[in-house]
Scaffold this active site. Structure first.
Site, mmCIF file in Angstrom:
data_model
loop_
_atom_site.group_PDB
_atom_site.id
_atom_site.type_symbol
_atom_site.label_atom_id
_atom_site.label_comp_id
_atom_site.label_asym_id
_atom_site.label_seq_id
_atom_site.Cartn_x
_atom_site.Cartn_y
_atom_site.Cartn_z
ATOM 1 N N TYR A 44 0.854 -1.195 0.000
ATOM 2 C CA TYR A 44 0.000 0.000 0.000
ATOM 3 C C TYR A 44 0.881 1.233 0.000
ATOM 4 C CZ TYR A 44 -4.991 -0.266 -0.086
ATOM 5 O OH TYR A 44 -6.274 -0.356 -0.536
ATOM 6 N N GLU B 151 -0.476 4.772 -0.662
ATOM 7 C CA GLU B 151 -1.265 5.986 -0.923
ATOM 8 C C GLU B 151 -0.395 7.216 -0.712
ATOM 9 O OE1 GLU B 151 -4.801 5.752 1.477
ATOM 10 O OE2 GLU B 151 -5.815 4.481 0.006
ATOM 11 N N ASP C 23 -5.040 13.680 -25.537
ATOM 12 C CA ASP C 23 -5.028 12.273 -25.127
ATOM 13 C C ASP C 23 -4.268 11.492 -26.194
ATOM 14 O OD1 ASP C 23 -5.586 9.617 -24.651
ATOM 15 O OD2 ASP C 23 -7.749 9.903 -24.340
ATOM 16 N N THR D 231 -2.242 6.183 -22.325
ATOM 17 C CA THR D 231 -2.140 4.844 -21.762
ATOM 18 C C THR D 231 -0.671 4.464 -21.859
ATOM 19 O OG1 THR D 231 -2.436 3.791 -23.904
ATOM 20 C CG2 THR D 231 -4.426 4.149 -22.596
ATOM 21 N N LYS E 82 -0.289 0.739 -25.175
ATOM 22 C CA LYS E 82 -0.545 0.664 -26.625
ATOM 23 C C LYS E 82 0.796 0.748 -27.356
ATOM 24 C CE LYS E 82 -5.293 2.073 -25.821
ATOM 25 N NZ LYS E 82 -6.362 3.074 -26.022
ATOM 26 N N ARG F 138 -0.520 -2.497 -18.816
ATOM 27 C CA ARG F 138 -1.824 -1.856 -18.947
ATOM 28 C C ARG F 138 -1.943 -0.780 -17.871
ATOM 29 N NH1 ARG F 138 -5.786 -3.063 -21.995
ATOM 30 N NH2 ARG F 138 -4.465 -4.695 -22.840
HETATM 31 C C1 LIG Z 1 -7.452 3.395 -25.276
HETATM 32 C C2 LIG Z 1 -7.834 4.798 -25.060
HETATM 33 C C3 LIG Z 1 -8.197 5.285 -23.805
HETATM 34 C C4 LIG Z 1 -8.531 4.406 -22.619
HETATM 35 O O1 LIG Z 1 -7.620 3.579 -22.137
HETATM 36 P P1 LIG Z 1 -8.067 2.450 -21.067
HETATM 37 O O2 LIG Z 1 -6.745 2.098 -20.475
HETATM 38 O O3 LIG Z 1 -8.704 1.379 -21.864
HETATM 39 O O4 LIG Z 1 -8.977 3.063 -20.090
HETATM 40 C C5 LIG Z 1 -8.414 6.643 -23.652
HETATM 41 N N1 LIG Z 1 -8.296 7.467 -24.683
HETATM 42 C C6 LIG Z 1 -7.980 7.041 -25.920
HETATM 43 C C7 LIG Z 1 -7.869 8.039 -27.033
HETATM 44 C C8 LIG Z 1 -7.755 5.681 -26.152
HETATM 45 O O5 LIG Z 1 -7.501 5.278 -27.388
#
Ligand SMILES: *Cc1c(COP(=O)(O)O)cnc(C)c1O
Length: 425
Positions: A64, A66, A210, A236, A239, A245
């Site tokens: 933990y 936090e 994003d 993220t 990817k 993840r």
């Molecule tokens: C994949 C993705 C997310 C979300 O990611 P998670 O880890 O699945 O919550 C957010 N924004 C964009 C543009 C994405 O392609």
């Protein structure tokens, strides 16, 4: 690790699980076989290294922590502090940002933290429409973002299928949003983050970029970076970045304190320290020259795959790609995205159905499929394999005959075997 060591590594892990839980162990081995034997073309997926996997499966899951390094609410945090500092510093080095928060459990939670740090319920937020390439968390009515804020969606142009920046400027002047969200899940072209930031700042709006999908390209300088222009950049880590993840938020120094409070205690409790350790490992990998070579190769593969599919007569959204992903528009009277996904799946080729701009089918059916090269490039596949893959996709999409799909599956397995991944199952 060589193939022999990989096989030993995975059988050790699976044996440990098997003694406690044979059912889960069998599913783990089956999933490893599926990943080894199939062609993974889902644009948001990748294959992590054994080092990243090992860090995820480490004892840091027990802790933990936090709070943040040196300001925790629990004792015994001296070693988890080390990995979180490493992860933050490597993220800053990779992206050239002032501040990085590496605690978000996912991309969705990274975005939620920024909303919490910037907007009050009911305020106006802009996001790109889902069927034009945006993400659920960019204001979809079924998502908390769409339920909490007054969302205005911007679109792509009908003729070019690229972002309509002029219309976005007009909308911003009209609505003066608190926050403009840009970045996408299914948009094959370069995004002009500087232009969007200029549009936003003209209307006194903030910008969140994003880069969940394109983070790998941004990190190595092969997609223009939003970091100098936008207040917040979320991503993220699993990817193109090829880590565990998870999620991350970057911001300017003066916004750091508010952002950190929004992540914890704002939207999350204890951080996943094993995942943060794996993020640190993945960022170290991404700082190596071989990772840049990987991104160069992945982009080249996407260009070749896209051009080959076009030669077979398939229409690509926006006429091509600048990134790791492309969308086939199967047409309003062609087979649906859902059918195409099912059929390719039977041939061992994994893609996902997707809506296309101005789609007339429902999202769950869709008129397109999204295809990406991050995972197959990690396996070591190159131009020749991309041409082969285009041919296999074309054969499956044009045939109603299950025997043809099964035959392609055999060829897919043969191709996959030539590029070993996670040892023998
Ligand atoms: C994949 C993705 C997310 C979300 O990611 P998670 O880890 O699945 O919550 C957010 N924004 C964009 C543009 C994405 O392609």
């Amino acid at each position: 690790m060589n193939q022999h060591e990989r096989t030993a590594f995975f059988s050790f892990l699976e044996t440990a699980v098997r003694q406690a839980d044979p059912e889960v162990a069998t599913a783990l081995a089956s999933e490893r076989r599926r990943e080894n034997e199939g062609l993974e073309l889902i644009a948001s997926e990748n294959f992590v290294s054994p080092a990243v996997l090992a860090a995820m499966g480490s004892v840091m899951t027990n802790k933990y922590a936090e709070g943040y390094p040196a300001t925790r609410y629990y004792g015994g945090c001296e070693f988890v502090d080390v990995v979180e500092e490493l992860a933050r510093n490597r993220a800053k080095q990779l992206f050239g940002c002032d501040h990085a928060n590496v605690q978000p459990h996912s991309g969705a939670q990274a975005n939620m933290s920024v909303y919490l740090a910037t907007c009050q319920p009911g305020e106006v937020v802009f996001g790109m429409d889902l069927s034009h390439g945006g993400h659920l968390t960019h204001g979809h009515p079924l998502n908390y973002s769409g339920k909490t804020f007054k969302v205005v969606h911007y679109l792509v142009r009908q003729d070019t299928e690229t972002i309509d920046y002029d219309a976005l400027r007009d909308l911003a002047r009209q609505h003066r949003p608190k926050l403009i969200v840009c970045g996408a899940s299914a948009y094959p072209r370069t995004i002009d983050f500087k232009l969007i930031a200029d549009i936003a700042h003209e209307s006194s709006s903030m910008v969140m970029a994003d880069i969940a999908h394109i983070a790998g390209m941004v990190a190595v300088g092969l997609h223009p970076s939003p970091v100098p222009h936008c207040e917040y950049v979320t991503t993220t880590t699993h990817k193109t970045l090829r880590g565990p993840r998870g999620g991350m938020v970057m911001c300017k120094a003066e916004l750091a304190e508010a952002l950190d409070k929004a992540v914890f205690p704002g939207v999350q409790g204890g951080p996943l320290m094993h995942i943060i350790a794996a993020k640190a490992v993945a960022f170290a990998e991404a700082l190596q020259p071989v990772y840049r070579e990987y991104i160069v190769e992945l982009l080249e593969n996407a260009k070749v795959l896209c051009a080959s599919l076009q030669e077979f007569g398939w229409r690509m959204v926006s006429g091509g790609t600048d990134t790791h992903l492309m969308l086939i528009n199967l047409g309003a009277d062609g087979i649906s995205g859902k059918k195409a996904e099912d059929r390719l799946g039977k041939a061992g080729i994994t893609v996902n159905k997707n809506t296309v701009p101005f789609d007339t089918r429902k999202p769950y059916i869709g008129s397109g499929v999204r295809i990406g090269t991050p995972a197959v490039t990690t396996r070591g596949m190159g131009r020749n394999e991309m041409k082969t893959i285009a041919k296999l996709i074309d054969r499956v999409l044009r045939s109603e005959d299950e025997a043809v799909w099964a035959q392609v599956k055999g060829e897919v397995e043969e191709l996959a075997r030539a590029f070993p991944l996670y040892g023998q199952v």
